[in-house]
Design a protein around this motif. Sequence first.
Motif, mmCIF file in Angstrom:
data_model
loop_
_atom_site.group_PDB
_atom_site.id
_atom_site.type_symbol
_atom_site.label_atom_id
_atom_site.label_comp_id
_atom_site.label_asym_id
_atom_site.label_seq_id
_atom_site.Cartn_x
_atom_site.Cartn_y
_atom_site.Cartn_z
ATOM 1 N N ALA A 256 0.828 -1.209 0.000
ATOM 2 C CA ALA A 256 0.000 0.000 0.000
ATOM 3 C C ALA A 256 0.856 1.251 0.000
ATOM 4 O O ALA A 256 0.469 2.291 -0.558
ATOM 5 C CB ALA A 256 -0.924 -0.009 1.208
ATOM 6 N N GLU B 214 -7.034 -5.075 -3.187
ATOM 7 C CA GLU B 214 -7.131 -3.699 -2.707
ATOM 8 C C GLU B 214 -6.683 -3.623 -1.252
ATOM 9 O O GLU B 214 -7.060 -4.443 -0.422
ATOM 10 C CB GLU B 214 -8.565 -3.206 -2.845
ATOM 11 C CG GLU B 214 -8.776 -1.775 -2.435
ATOM 12 C CD GLU B 214 -10.214 -1.317 -2.689
ATOM 13 O OE1 GLU B 214 -10.611 -0.313 -2.063
ATOM 14 O OE2 GLU B 214 -10.924 -1.961 -3.491
ATOM 15 N N SER C 191 -6.225 -0.608 1.879
ATOM 16 C CA SER C 191 -6.428 0.765 2.326
ATOM 17 C C SER C 191 -5.867 0.922 3.735
ATOM 18 O O SER C 191 -6.130 0.077 4.604
ATOM 19 C CB SER C 191 -7.918 1.142 2.320
ATOM 20 O OG SER C 191 -8.437 1.132 1.018
ATOM 21 N N CYS D 135 -5.499 3.775 6.935
ATOM 22 C CA CYS D 135 -5.955 5.053 7.458
ATOM 23 C C CYS D 135 -5.068 5.441 8.638
ATOM 24 O O CYS D 135 -5.014 4.726 9.647
ATOM 25 C CB CYS D 135 -7.424 4.963 7.889
ATOM 26 S SG CYS D 135 -8.061 6.495 8.603
ATOM 27 N N ILE E 289 -5.701 8.851 4.257
ATOM 28 C CA ILE E 289 -6.056 7.526 3.737
ATOM 29 C C ILE E 289 -5.230 7.242 2.489
ATOM 30 O O ILE E 289 -5.254 8.013 1.523
ATOM 31 C CB ILE E 289 -7.558 7.432 3.418
ATOM 32 C CG1 ILE E 289 -8.371 7.652 4.703
ATOM 33 C CG2 ILE E 289 -7.895 6.084 2.801
ATOM 34 C CD1 ILE E 289 -9.866 7.730 4.481
ATOM 35 N N ARG F 250 -4.566 4.338 -0.410
ATOM 36 C CA ARG F 250 -5.245 3.163 -0.990
ATOM 37 C C ARG F 250 -4.523 2.732 -2.258
ATOM 38 O O ARG F 250 -4.073 3.581 -3.041
ATOM 39 C CB ARG F 250 -6.701 3.524 -1.300
ATOM 40 C CG ARG F 250 -7.505 2.461 -2.016
ATOM 41 C CD ARG F 250 -8.978 2.857 -2.044
ATOM 42 N NE ARG F 250 -9.730 2.081 -3.004
ATOM 43 C CZ ARG F 250 -10.124 2.499 -4.205
ATOM 44 N NH1 ARG F 250 -9.846 3.741 -4.575
ATOM 45 N NH2 ARG F 250 -10.791 1.722 -5.029
#
Length: 557
Positions: free
Chosen positions: A45, A63, A65, A67, A93, A95
Amino acid sequence: MLMQIHIRDFVTIEDIHLHLQSGTIMVTGETGAGKSIFIEAIECALGERASSDLIRSGKDKAEISLCFRITKFPHVIDYLKQLDLYDDHDECIIRRVITSDGRSRSYINGTPSTLQQVKELGDFLFHLHGQHAQQVLLKNDQQREMLDRFADHIALANQVKSAALEWKSITQTIQILRDKNLARAQRQDYLQFQLNELNTLDLKQNEWESLEAEQKKLSHVDTLTQKIRQIIHSIHEAEQENIIAKLHEMNKIIFSISHLEPHAKEWAAQLDAASIQLNDLAAELNSYLEKTEIDPERLSIVEARVSQIFNLSRKYKITPESLFAFHSQLNDELIALQKSDETLNSLIEKQKLIEKNYEDQANKLSKSREKFANKLEKEITQTMRSLSLPHGEFKILLEKNDEKFPIHGREKIIFQIKTNPDQTFQALSKVISGGELSRLSLSLHLALAHRTSIPTLIFDEVDTGLSGAHAKRVGKLLQKLGETYQVFCITHQAQVAALGHHHLLVEKYFIENHTHTRLRLLSLDERTKEIARMLGGETITQKTMDHAKEVLVDGLG
């Protein structure tokens, strides 16, 4: 800190959404459960290389993500503002989406971003201390950066670097000018010689064009006066056919028909005007003849001047019309070359000021390094001895750098160690083992805890090769580190896992021959069971459970 992580269809992870907290988070699981996948997902990421092989079997994309809470990290906010990606929230964030064609897309706060931008941002947010990352400690550049960070004089080190780079740049410029000095001097001499010739000529602007016209006139004065006399004769001196007489006759004819044609008066007026203009022309031509005479002496002067200009223009291979502009061009070039001497002298004076500034800043840096090297040596030695290296001793060698104005200061920083009392100090790369390097890495990061600006650290099996009381000491240090950072520690040691503020379990399971990996935060009872598994292996007895409770209670205080 990392608040949330969402992973979908990544390797063996189908869909995981974790809410995380600050402090030390121990990550455990059986061998092969997928602990490395958790790290790999975070690294991916944050911009590491990715391929379609990372996509879960049967899916078309993966995917991840992340935060992060960034409220207390102004450098992160500043970087986001530079990219125009800061949205006035306390969260950031990141992603990344990996598709089956091997391509990927990255986003920062919902905005498509380059991998380079994500990597640079990731360097502010996350740092992995694994076997590979620990090897960085063997590099002198990293060792120097650690000492400077511990001494809190990064700004001073940057000033020294800036002064050194400025000195190198201006020195290079001065050398180039000096290398050209001989050629420039020769060019100046040649220009001065040319200008002396042109100054002697003293050509005025448009002089060539005037001389050329005058020479042509003086060379053909006989023909010129003869033709002009013919014109004057034709206007009013010829007895039979002069033009004025003809105009007078025509005027009489027009007057004779004026009672028949009203426009006749206008025609007569035009003839009168023509007669007046011709008389004026004749007067002007007579005046010209009076002023024009054969002047052999003037012709000789003009021709000599023309010849002088023409010969010099031919010498310089330009047209006579261009000679005046050529003179100005050479003069401008000579002035520029003379100014370059002034520029060189100015640069030399500036170089001296830069050298003085470098000396001042480098001396301050050297004194600060010497002072804080002693402090760091003592702190690291003390921590190392608590980590199963009872005779370990850490030393920082400040070795003189013989380069001229080195960009990192006047000394090379070399970390040295000895693990037995009868050894001599040697560089880390020559004597330290993998396990010792892990413990030294932990010691250094504890020492630098109050200086770091990276909120999230991951230690990958930093307790390798330790057991019992030594492993517990590592856990205590990681627990302490968690008071400053958010710390993830992947471990196989029950004594270490028990000292975490939180516990994250990685599990592998199978559904219809499909492999799944899941991560979940454990409750206190679940932590006890996991500690028991780590202590007792496959068979967990009540005695093992009781021991696990004791270890956990002891770890949590």
